[in-house]
Every structure is written in C-alpha cells, then in structure tokens.
Design a protein around this motif. Structure first.
Motif, PDB file in Angstrom:
ATOM      1  N   TYR A  96       0.871  -1.189   0.000  1.00 28.49           N
ATOM      2  CA  TYR A  96       0.000   0.000   0.000  1.00 28.49           C
ATOM      3  C   TYR A  96       0.898   1.227   0.000  1.00 28.49           C
ATOM      4  CZ  TYR A  96      -2.847   3.638   2.305  1.00 28.49           C
ATOM      5  OH  TYR A  96      -3.466   4.809   2.645  1.00 28.49           O
ATOM      6  N   VAL A  98       0.847   5.744  -0.343  1.00 24.35           N
ATOM      7  CA  VAL A  98       0.205   7.039  -0.520  1.00 24.35           C
ATOM      8  C   VAL A  98       1.120   7.846  -1.417  1.00 24.35           C
ATOM      9  CG1 VAL A  98      -0.709   9.085   0.601  1.00 24.35           C
ATOM     10  CG2 VAL A  98      -0.811   6.879   1.778  1.00 24.35           C
ATOM     11  N   ARG A 108      -2.918  10.155  -3.256  1.00 29.09           N
ATOM     12  CA  ARG A 108      -3.949   9.118  -3.284  1.00 29.09           C
ATOM     13  C   ARG A 108      -3.387   7.808  -2.761  1.00 29.09           C
ATOM     14  NH1 ARG A 108      -6.146   7.987  -8.968  1.00 29.09           N
ATOM     15  NH2 ARG A 108      -7.065   6.340  -7.711  1.00 29.09           N
ATOM     16  N   ASN A 109      -4.310   6.922  -2.403  1.00 25.83           N
ATOM     17  CA  ASN A 109      -3.938   5.594  -1.933  1.00 25.83           C
ATOM     18  C   ASN A 109      -3.882   4.622  -3.106  1.00 25.83           C
ATOM     19  OD1 ASN A 109      -4.251   6.763   0.585  1.00 25.83           O
ATOM     20  ND2 ASN A 109      -6.302   5.956   0.857  1.00 25.83           N
ATOM     21  N   TRP A 111      -2.954   0.335  -4.079  1.00 23.82           N
ATOM     22  CA  TRP A 111      -2.751  -1.030  -3.574  1.00 23.82           C
ATOM     23  C   TRP A 111      -2.119  -1.898  -4.653  1.00 23.82           C
ATOM     24  CZ3 TRP A 111      -3.813  -2.715   1.342  1.00 23.82           C
ATOM     25  CH2 TRP A 111      -4.610  -1.895   2.148  1.00 23.82           C
TER      26      TRP A 111
END
Length: 121
Positions: A96, A98, A108-109, A111
């Motif tokens: 994950y 940022v 933004r995030n 994954w």
C-alpha cells in the motif's frame, strides 16, 4: 497511472525467511508513506508494517522483532524482510502506498495485487 507490483512470496518452512518487494511505477512525484498489509483466509486485512517518507517505521505486535520494513526511494521500491516465520504468518501480503503524482495534486492511496506467503512444513 501508478502501479504497485509485489514479488517474493512463496512457500517456506516454519523458522524460515522471505523477502517481499513492491515496485511502484508510473508518474510519481512523491511517495508519502508505504505499508504492508496481510489478509489470512477468513480474516480481515490487517496492517503489518508502516514506513514514512523519512524512514520512521512501526510494526504490528505480532511481527515485531521478526519483520523489517524498508524502502529505496531512488527505486520507488518497498521491502519486507520476514524472518522466523510462523504458520500464523500465512496470508496474502499487500503493498500500500500514498502517492502524489504531481506537485499540485492530492496524494492518493494505491494497492498492489497481493502476493501469497505460505508457512508450512
């Protein structure tokens, strides 16, 4: 388009070690923070380890002293060194991050797709 790609998972015996990698690619201005999460079958996803932009780290109690999170900012790559692995560490491990793609956009995030770690004899 930012992508996170994990690698390094696999099958290992109890007491063994694995090193996970997560490579971030695409347009990246700044990576604020990076984390490893894991999700075991039938359980919720849980935070394993965190590393900030300046290298500060934190760990879940279950992995403290056994796992080490690190990052190579020049390569936009996150690592998780896992030692003294236990069967209860078996899970899909997710990267994950940022990420800020330009100096003027909001971070933004993101994954990764996950990598399976199985600890079994």
């Amino acid at each position: 388009q930012v992508q996170l790609v994990e690698s390094g998972g696999g099958l290992v015996e109890p007491g063994g070690s694995l090193r996970l990698s997560c490579a971030a690619s695409g347009s990246i201005f700044s990576t604020v923070a990076m984390r490893w999460y894991r999700q075991a079958p039938g359980k919720e996803r849980e935070l394993v380890a965190h590393i900030g932009s300046r290298g500060t780290t934190s760990y879940a109690d279950a992995v403290m002293g056994r796992f080490t999170i690190s990052r190579d900012n020049a390569k936009n790559t996150l690592y998780l060194q896992m030692n003294s692995l236990k069967p209860e560490d078996t899970a899909v491990y997710y990267c994950y991050a940022v990420i800020q793609v330009t100096s003027t956009t909001t971070a933004r995030n993101y994954w990764g797709q996950g990598t399976q770690v199985t600890v079994s004899s």
